[in-house]
Scaffold this motif. Structure first.
Motif, mmCIF file in Angstrom:
data_model
loop_
_atom_site.group_PDB
_atom_site.id
_atom_site.type_symbol
_atom_site.label_atom_id
_atom_site.label_comp_id
_atom_site.label_asym_id
_atom_site.label_seq_id
_atom_site.Cartn_x
_atom_site.Cartn_y
_atom_site.Cartn_z
ATOM 1 N N ALA A 151 12.341 3.315 -4.174
ATOM 2 C CA ALA A 151 11.385 2.256 -3.859
ATOM 3 C C ALA A 151 12.006 1.256 -2.883
ATOM 4 C CB ALA A 151 10.960 1.560 -5.141
ATOM 5 N N LYS A 152 11.217 0.788 -1.958
ATOM 6 C CA LYS A 152 11.670 -0.169 -0.936
ATOM 7 C C LYS A 152 11.842 -1.566 -1.522
ATOM 8 C CE LYS A 152 10.170 -1.924 3.566
ATOM 9 N NZ LYS A 152 9.168 -1.788 4.620
ATOM 10 N N TYR B 7 3.430 -0.906 -6.894
ATOM 11 C CA TYR B 7 4.075 -2.085 -7.453
ATOM 12 C C TYR B 7 3.095 -2.927 -8.257
ATOM 13 C CZ TYR B 7 7.645 -0.769 -4.147
ATOM 14 O OH TYR B 7 8.606 -0.068 -3.457
ATOM 15 N N GLN C 199 3.710 7.763 -3.365
ATOM 16 C CA GLN C 199 4.588 6.699 -2.887
ATOM 17 C C GLN C 199 4.711 5.688 -4.022
ATOM 18 O OE1 GLN C 199 2.875 3.874 -0.001
ATOM 19 N NE2 GLN C 199 0.914 4.922 -0.327
ATOM 20 N N PRO C 200 5.712 4.839 -3.986
ATOM 21 C CA PRO C 200 5.802 3.822 -5.035
ATOM 22 C C PRO C 200 4.607 2.874 -5.020
ATOM 23 C CG PRO C 200 7.902 4.078 -3.938
ATOM 24 C CD PRO C 200 6.886 4.844 -3.123
ATOM 25 N N VAL D 102 7.595 -1.196 -11.224
ATOM 26 C CA VAL D 102 7.425 -0.236 -10.135
ATOM 27 C C VAL D 102 7.102 1.129 -10.729
ATOM 28 C CG1 VAL D 102 8.516 0.864 -8.130
ATOM 29 C CG2 VAL D 102 9.188 -1.467 -8.777
ATOM 30 N N SER E 258 0.167 -0.321 -3.272
ATOM 31 C CA SER E 258 1.011 0.741 -2.723
ATOM 32 C C SER E 258 2.091 0.158 -1.818
ATOM 33 C CB SER E 258 0.155 1.725 -1.917
ATOM 34 O OG SER E 258 -0.413 1.065 -0.802
ATOM 35 N N GLU E 259 3.207 0.869 -1.736
ATOM 36 C CA GLU E 259 4.316 0.416 -0.903
ATOM 37 C C GLU E 259 3.891 0.223 0.555
ATOM 38 O OE1 GLU E 259 8.573 1.537 -1.584
ATOM 39 O OE2 GLU E 259 8.141 2.778 0.180
ATOM 40 N N GLN E 260 3.053 1.120 1.075
ATOM 41 C CA GLN E 260 2.657 1.035 2.482
ATOM 42 C C GLN E 260 1.898 -0.247 2.800
ATOM 43 O OE1 GLN E 260 0.132 4.616 2.430
ATOM 44 N NE2 GLN E 260 -1.501 3.394 3.313
#
Length: 108
Positions: free
Chosen positions: A6-7, A55, A52-53, A28, A71-73
């Motif tokens: 995860a970012k 949060y 994708q992760p 997460v 979503s992370e994006q």
């Protein structure tokens, strides 16, 4: 497809890429882990990839506090240094330092 880590991390302050809200990460999911009903409520042209992760945020906007699932994006680091005023932040986290809250260790 194997995803990288995860970012963003727990305690990090983030903001939404498109919508006017920000928050602090408190959990997460490595991939989408919400209901199908929630997923289908997102207009198809805006639905992010499930792989994708995602949060969980203690989020705030100009008028309210709430919990968001993002979503992370669709997230960016919030480097404003401004605290998140969500009332649960002080229950879950310690002091803010830069763009990150200290993660409190529960005492038994």
């Amino acid at each position: 497809m194997l995803r990288a880590a995860a970012k963003f991390s727990i305690g990090q302050v983030v903001r939404h890429r498109f919508h006017p809200f920000r928050g602090v990460v408190f959990d997460v999911d490595p991939v989408f882990d919400n209901t199908e009903e929630w997923w289908l409520s997102i207009p198809e042209q805006h639905r992010p990839d499930r792989d994708q992760p995602f949060y969980h945020l203690l989020a705030e906007n100009e008028t309210s506090y709430y919990v968001a699932y993002v979503s992370e994006q669709n997230l960016l680091e919030d480097d404003s240094g401004e605290p998140v005023d969500h009332p649960e932040v002080t229950e879950m986290f310690g002091a803010l330092s830069g763009s990150r809250y200290a993660v409190e260790v529960p005492r038994h």
